[in-house]
Design a protein around this motif. Structure first.
Motif, PDB file in Angstrom:
ATOM      1  N   ARG A 110       0.818  -1.207   0.000  1.00  0.00           N
ATOM      2  CA  ARG A 110       0.000   0.000   0.000  1.00  0.00           C
ATOM      3  C   ARG A 110       0.858   1.266   0.000  1.00  0.00           C
ATOM      4  O   ARG A 110       0.481   2.273  -0.600  1.00  0.00           O
ATOM      5  N   VAL A 111       2.014   1.230   0.665  1.00  0.00           N
ATOM      6  CA  VAL A 111       2.935   2.364   0.583  1.00  0.00           C
ATOM      7  C   VAL A 111       3.423   2.547  -0.850  1.00  0.00           C
ATOM      8  O   VAL A 111       3.507   3.666  -1.362  1.00  0.00           O
ATOM      9  N   ALA A 112       3.720   1.428  -1.521  1.00  0.00           N
ATOM     10  CA  ALA A 112       4.142   1.505  -2.923  1.00  0.00           C
ATOM     11  C   ALA A 112       3.054   2.156  -3.772  1.00  0.00           C
ATOM     12  O   ALA A 112       3.336   3.012  -4.626  1.00  0.00           O
ATOM     13  N   ARG A 113       1.802   1.754  -3.550  1.00  0.00           N
ATOM     14  CA  ARG A 113       0.686   2.342  -4.305  1.00  0.00           C
ATOM     15  C   ARG A 113       0.578   3.837  -4.002  1.00  0.00           C
ATOM     16  O   ARG A 113       0.369   4.660  -4.918  1.00  0.00           O
ATOM     17  N   ASN A 114       0.717   4.206  -2.746  1.00  0.00           N
ATOM     18  CA  ASN A 114       0.622   5.602  -2.347  1.00  0.00           C
ATOM     19  C   ASN A 114       1.696   6.441  -3.028  1.00  0.00           C
ATOM     20  O   ASN A 114       1.424   7.543  -3.528  1.00  0.00           O
ATOM     21  N   LEU A 115       2.900   5.921  -3.065  1.00  0.00           N
ATOM     22  CA  LEU A 115       4.001   6.659  -3.671  1.00  0.00           C
ATOM     23  C   LEU A 115       3.882   6.716  -5.197  1.00  0.00           C
ATOM     24  O   LEU A 115       4.241   7.720  -5.812  1.00  0.00           O
ATOM     25  N   PHE A 116       3.384   5.644  -5.804  1.00  0.00           N
ATOM     26  CA  PHE A 116       3.223   5.634  -7.261  1.00  0.00           C
ATOM     27  C   PHE A 116       2.024   6.488  -7.683  1.00  0.00           C
ATOM     28  O   PHE A 116       1.960   6.948  -8.816  1.00  0.00           O
ATOM     29  N   GLU A 117       1.067   6.652  -6.777  1.00  0.00           N
ATOM     30  CA  GLU A 117      -0.073   7.570  -6.918  1.00  0.00           C
ATOM     31  C   GLU A 117      -1.114   7.128  -7.944  1.00  0.00           C
ATOM     32  O   GLU A 117      -1.999   7.899  -8.287  1.00  0.00           O
ATOM     33  N   ARG A 118      -1.043   5.891  -8.406  1.00  0.00           N
ATOM     34  CA  ARG A 118      -2.041   5.402  -9.354  1.00  0.00           C
ATOM     35  C   ARG A 118      -1.896   3.892  -9.471  1.00  0.00           C
ATOM     36  O   ARG A 118      -0.920   3.312  -8.991  1.00  0.00           O
ATOM     37  N   GLU A 119      -2.874   3.263 -10.106  1.00  0.00           N
ATOM     38  CA  GLU A 119      -2.805   1.818 -10.303  1.00  0.00           C
ATOM     39  C   GLU A 119      -1.826   1.503 -11.426  1.00  0.00           C
ATOM     40  O   GLU A 119      -1.931   2.054 -12.515  1.00  0.00           O
ATOM     41  N   PRO A 120      -0.856   0.614 -11.181  1.00  0.00           N
ATOM     42  CA  PRO A 120       0.124   0.296 -12.224  1.00  0.00           C
ATOM     43  C   PRO A 120      -0.454  -0.671 -13.265  1.00  0.00           C
ATOM     44  O   PRO A 120      -1.508  -1.271 -13.062  1.00  0.00           O
ATOM     45  N   LYS A 121       0.277  -0.806 -14.348  1.00  0.00           N
ATOM     46  CA  LYS A 121      -0.099  -1.752 -15.399  1.00  0.00           C
ATOM     47  C   LYS A 121       0.659  -3.068 -15.261  1.00  0.00           C
ATOM     48  O   LYS A 121       0.215  -4.095 -15.775  1.00  0.00           O
ATOM     49  N   TRP A 122       1.798  -3.032 -14.608  1.00  0.00           N
ATOM     50  CA  TRP A 122       2.571  -4.251 -14.384  1.00  0.00           C
ATOM     51  C   TRP A 122       3.264  -4.173 -13.029  1.00  0.00           C
ATOM     52  O   TRP A 122       3.580  -3.091 -12.539  1.00  0.00           O
ATOM     53  N   ILE A 123       3.458  -5.350 -12.426  1.00  0.00           N
ATOM     54  CA  ILE A 123       4.067  -5.449 -11.097  1.00  0.00           C
ATOM     55  C   ILE A 123       5.013  -6.642 -11.075  1.00  0.00           C
ATOM     56  O   ILE A 123       4.614  -7.758 -11.413  1.00  0.00           O
ATOM     57  N   ASN A 124       6.242  -6.425 -10.661  1.00  0.00           N
ATOM     58  CA  ASN A 124       7.187  -7.502 -10.393  1.00  0.00           C
ATOM     59  C   ASN A 124       7.509  -7.498  -8.907  1.00  0.00           C
ATOM     60  O   ASN A 124       7.982  -6.483  -8.372  1.00  0.00           O
ATOM     61  N   ILE A 125       7.245  -8.611  -8.251  1.00  0.00           N
ATOM     62  CA  ILE A 125       7.512  -8.750  -6.826  1.00  0.00           C
ATOM     63  C   ILE A 125       8.671  -9.720  -6.627  1.00  0.00           C
ATOM     64  O   ILE A 125       8.632 -10.853  -7.110  1.00  0.00           O
ATOM     65  N   HIS A 126       9.691  -9.286  -5.885  1.00  0.00           N
ATOM     66  CA  HIS A 126      10.831 -10.138  -5.564  1.00  0.00           C
ATOM     67  C   HIS A 126      10.794 -10.421  -4.062  1.00  0.00           C
ATOM     68  O   HIS A 126      10.855  -9.488  -3.245  1.00  0.00           O
ATOM     69  N   PHE A 127      10.685 -11.697  -3.703  1.00  0.00           N
ATOM     70  CA  PHE A 127      10.656 -12.102  -2.299  1.00  0.00           C
ATOM     71  C   PHE A 127      12.014 -12.648  -1.883  1.00  0.00           C
ATOM     72  O   PHE A 127      12.644 -13.418  -2.610  1.00  0.00           O
ATOM     73  N   TYR A 128      12.428 -12.265  -0.672  1.00  0.00           N
ATOM     74  CA  TYR A 128      13.703 -12.707  -0.114  1.00  0.00           C
ATOM     75  C   TYR A 128      13.481 -13.350   1.246  1.00  0.00           C
ATOM     76  O   TYR A 128      12.504 -13.058   1.938  1.00  0.00           O
TER      77      TYR A 128
END
Length: 220
Positions: A30-48
């Motif tokens: 949700r912080v990522a969404r807040n900072l990007f300020e809109r709904e993205p078209k693509w998302i890459n998630i890297h888990f560690y």
């Protein structure tokens, strides 16, 4: 270790099963969404680390995507977030990384659309609490639990003082502030956590200061 409230121990109201792997992941998203300020078209998630090992069983994947869709930790739609993202035409990819992170619950989010992209690294430190430790290559420490202002500026003398003076003029109290730069004399990032949400007029005033490139806010 001292706790301020019972919620520091048992975590926030949330979709389960884990405050660190589920609620924390949702808040990072949700912080990522807040900072990007809109709904993205693509998302890459890297888990560690632990995220990489247990993300499916603990719902970390649906939680972090739910956060990017702007769902709160207790929103029932989190359970269906992957399906909702597909319905919205968002391309989602998960990457399991073998690198050993400094914190076991680490996720990197790289998202974007035709107008731009953003990369963010967050950690879930337990009880639903998070820290954002990197944004577009800048090192920072952002809790995501308080209103904040992120100011991208040219690394020049007086830039920090000008921003602080504007906040002081409007009686905005600074709870935490730090500055990160990639290279001397180039772009730098001010991260300022404050005690109240910032009015749009104040953000506009900050943007008009010399040396300021961009101002972004995170609301409570």
């Amino acid at each position: 270790m001292k706790f301020k409230s019972v919620f520091d121990i048992i975590g926030p109201v949330m979709i389960g099963p884990s405050s660190s792997h589920t609620a924390g992941a949702a808040r990072i998203g949700r912080v990522a969404r807040n900072l990007f300020e809109r709904e993205p078209k693509w998302i890459n998630i890297h888990f560690y680390g632990s995220f990489a090992e247990t993300y499916k069983g603990h719902g970390t994947d649906v939680a972090i995507i739910g956060g990017i869709l702007d769902f709160d930790t207790f929103d029932e739609r989190i359970k269906e977030s992957l399906d909702i993202a597909e319905q919205h035409g968002i391309q989602v990819k998960f990457h399991i990384e073998e690198a050993i992170p400094e914190h076991p619950n680490t996720a990197k989010i790289h998202l974007g659309d035709d107008d731009g992209e953003m990369e963010l690294v967050g950690i879930s430190i337990g009880g639903g609490k998070i820290e954002i430790i990197e944004l577009n290559g800048f090192q920072l420490k952002l809790s995501g639990h308080h209103p904040a202002i992120l100011v991208v500026h040219n690394d020049r003398f007086g830039a920090i003082a000008k921003v602080a003076n504007v906040l002081a003029k409007h009686e905005i109290n600074i709870g935490h502030m730090e500055v990160s730069r990639k290279e001397k004399g180039k772009l730098a990032l001010m991260t300022i956590e404050v005690d109240q949400n910032i009015e749009e007029a104040i953000l506009k005033e900050l943007e008009q200061l010399d040396s300021i490139e961009k101002v972004t806010t995170i609301v409570e």
